[in-house]
Motif scaffolding. Structure first.
Motif, PDB file in Angstrom:
ATOM      1  N   GLY A 114       0.833  -1.149  -0.126  1.00 40.49           N
ATOM      2  CA  GLY A 114       0.019  -0.037   0.032  1.00 40.49           C
ATOM      3  C   GLY A 114       0.932   1.067  -0.086  1.00 40.49           C
ATOM      4  O   GLY A 114       2.136   1.333  -0.060  1.00 40.49           O
ATOM      5  N   GLU A 115       0.163   2.216  -0.023  1.00 37.74           N
ATOM      6  CA  GLU A 115       0.779   3.863   0.156  1.00 37.74           C
ATOM      7  C   GLU A 115      -0.150   4.662   1.286  1.00 37.74           C
ATOM      8  O   GLU A 115      -1.215   4.498   1.105  1.00 37.74           O
ATOM      9  N   LEU A 116       0.740   5.117   2.140  1.00 33.30           N
ATOM     10  CA  LEU A 116       0.128   5.728   3.183  1.00 33.30           C
ATOM     11  C   LEU A 116       0.557   7.513   3.304  1.00 33.30           C
ATOM     12  O   LEU A 116       1.781   7.706   3.181  1.00 33.30           O
ATOM     13  N   GLY A 117      -0.386   8.276   3.457  1.00 33.99           N
ATOM     14  CA  GLY A 117       0.292   9.669   3.513  1.00 33.99           C
ATOM     15  C   GLY A 117      -0.986  10.597   3.846  1.00 33.99           C
ATOM     16  O   GLY A 117      -1.858  10.277   4.477  1.00 33.99           O
ATOM     17  N   GLY A 118      -0.936  11.809   3.019  1.00 36.78           N
ATOM     18  CA  GLY A 118      -2.044  12.870   3.475  1.00 36.78           C
ATOM     19  C   GLY A 118      -2.608  13.298   2.259  1.00 36.78           C
ATOM     20  O   GLY A 118      -2.018  13.232   1.143  1.00 36.78           O
ATOM     21  N   PHE A 119      -3.545  13.908   2.358  1.00 38.10           N
ATOM     22  CA  PHE A 119      -4.163  14.726   1.274  1.00 38.10           C
ATOM     23  C   PHE A 119      -4.788  16.201   1.767  1.00 38.10           C
ATOM     24  O   PHE A 119      -5.010  16.192   2.953  1.00 38.10           O
ATOM     25  N   ALA A 120      -5.166  16.953   0.740  1.00 35.76           N
ATOM     26  CA  ALA A 120      -5.746  18.068   0.969  1.00 35.76           C
ATOM     27  C   ALA A 120      -6.358  18.337  -0.366  1.00 35.76           C
ATOM     28  O   ALA A 120      -6.136  18.484  -1.479  1.00 35.76           O
ATOM     29  N   ARG A 135       1.958  10.236  -0.895  1.00 37.95           N
ATOM     30  CA  ARG A 135       1.754   8.872  -0.172  1.00 37.95           C
ATOM     31  C   ARG A 135       3.267   8.347  -0.221  1.00 37.95           C
ATOM     32  O   ARG A 135       4.172   8.466  -1.198  1.00 37.95           O
ATOM     33  N   HIS A 136       3.617   7.406   0.786  1.00 40.36           N
ATOM     34  CA  HIS A 136       4.972   6.728   0.998  1.00 40.36           C
ATOM     35  C   HIS A 136       4.384   5.495   0.945  1.00 40.36           C
ATOM     36  O   HIS A 136       3.444   4.846   1.252  1.00 40.36           O
ATOM     37  N   GLY A 137       5.283   4.619   0.041  1.00 36.60           N
ATOM     38  CA  GLY A 137       5.074   3.214  -0.166  1.00 36.60           C
ATOM     39  C   GLY A 137       5.153   2.390   1.073  1.00 36.60           C
ATOM     40  O   GLY A 137       6.202   2.673   1.972  1.00 36.60           O
ATOM     41  N   ILE A 138       4.532   1.230   1.257  1.00 38.46           N
ATOM     42  CA  ILE A 138       4.521   0.275   2.459  1.00 38.46           C
ATOM     43  C   ILE A 138       4.551  -1.095   1.785  1.00 38.46           C
ATOM     44  O   ILE A 138       3.594  -1.461   1.176  1.00 38.46           O
TER      45      ILE A 138
END
Length: 262
Positions: A114-120, A135-138
Motif C-alpha cells: 500500500g501507500e500511506l500519506g495525506g491529502f488536501a 503518499r509513501h510506499g509500504i
C-alpha cells in the motif's frame, strides 16, 4: 511556570458535554463502495485487464465535500471547513510479477502492499476542486508519490453531474526504480535493456466522469482517464521496448453513504 498534569490532559481529551468536546465528536458520514475498471496489466503496459478497487471515504456531515473523483484514494478527512478539507489518505497497491504478463518475466516483483500519506483539497469556486495527495510506499516500494488534480464540474440535471480536469503525478527515484528500473541481472533474465531511473514527473493526463445520484445515499459513476507517461517512466526500457507511454482507464463505480454520530 505552568504545569499540565496527566489528569488535566485526560480531562481535555475526554471532556464532558459541559466542557470542550473532543475533535471526533459530532455527525460523520462513511462512504463505501467499489469500482470495476479496465486498466493496463502493469504500469506502462499496452495490454489491459479487468480489476475491482475499493472506495472508502470518511468525513463530517454538514461540511462534506461536494465533489469526489475516481482518482481519490481511500481518505479520512480530519479537517473540514466546507471549502477546505485535509486528512489521511491511503492506496492499495496490487503489485506485479512475472505471472501477470510475459513481458515482465525476469524482473523483480513489486509486492502487494500500500501507500500511506495525506491529502488536501480546496474549492475556490462552487464548480472547481483542487486536490493533492502525497503518499509513501509500504511493503510494495520505498518511494514517495504525489498526485495533483483539478476538476471542473457542473450539474446537467439535479441528479446527474459531469466533470473533467487535468492530472499530474510526481514520483521519487525509489518508486520509479521499483516499477520501471531494470538492473543488470534483470536485464539478463528478461531481455530488456538495463535502465536506472531518477526521480521526477511520472505522468500527465486528463480525466472525466458522469456521476448519477440514484438516491440521497446511493451514487454511481461512469469514468475515463488518460495518462501520458513522461520523464523517468517514459524513458524506461520496459515501456519503450514492450509497453506504451499512453495509458487508459475506463470503468464504473457505485457507493453507499452511512451516516452516524460520535
Amino acid at each position: 511556570m505552568t504545569y499540565i498534569s496527566a489528569g488535566a490532559l485526560a480531562a481535555a481529551l475526554f471532556a464532558t458535554p459541559s466542557m470542550a468536546e473532543p475533535f471526533w465528536s459530532g455527525d460523520w458520514s462513511l462512504t463505501l463502495g467499489a469500482a470495476v475498471l479496465t486498466l493496463p496489466e502493469y504500469q506502462g503496459d499496452d495490454e489491459y485487464m479487468l480489476r475491482v478497487q475499493p472506495i472508502v471515504s470518511l468525513g463530517r456531515q454538514g461540511t462534506a465535500k461536494r465533489f469526489s473523483s475516481r482518482n481519490d484514494n481511500i481518505s479520512i478527512g480530519l479537517v473540514d471547513t466546507g471549502t477546505f478539507r485535509a486528512g489521511v489518505a491511503g492506496k492499495v497497491v496490487f503489485g506485479r510479477d512475472g505471472d501477470d504478463a510475459a513481458d515482465i518475466e525476469g524482473l523483480n516483483p513489486v509486492r502487494f502492499g500500500g501507500e500511506l500519506g495525506g491529502f488536501a483539497e480546496f474549492y475556490p469556486t462552487d464548480w472547481m476542486r483542487l486536490r493533492a495527495e502525497v503518499r509513501h510506499g509500504i511493503r510494495s516500494h520505498d518511494g514517495v508519490v504525489a498526485d495533483v488534480s483539478a476538476d471542473f464540474f457542473t450539474n446537467i440535471t439535479p441528479n446527474i453531474q459531469v466533470s473533467a480536469g487535468p492530472r499530474v503525478t510526481y514520483a521519487s527515484q525509489d518508486y520509479h526504480e521499483a516499477w520501471y528500473g531494470v538492473n543488470a541481472s534483470e536485464s539478463v533474465a528478461s531481455g530488456l535493456s538495463e535502465y536506472h531511473p531518477d526521480g521526477g514527473f511520472h505522468s500527465v493526463g486528463l480525466g472525466g466522469a458522469i456521476n448519477w445520484d440514484v438516491t440521497e445515499k446511493v451514487k454511481t459513476s461512469l469514468f475515463g482517464e488518460y495518462a501520458r507517461l513522461v520523464g523517468p517512466a517514459a524513458d524506461s526500457s520496459l515501456v519503450n521496448e514492450r509497453g506504451s507511454k499512453n495509458q487508459f482507464t475506463v470503468g464504473v463505480s457505485a457507493t453507499y453513504r452511512f451516516d452516524f454520530s460520535l
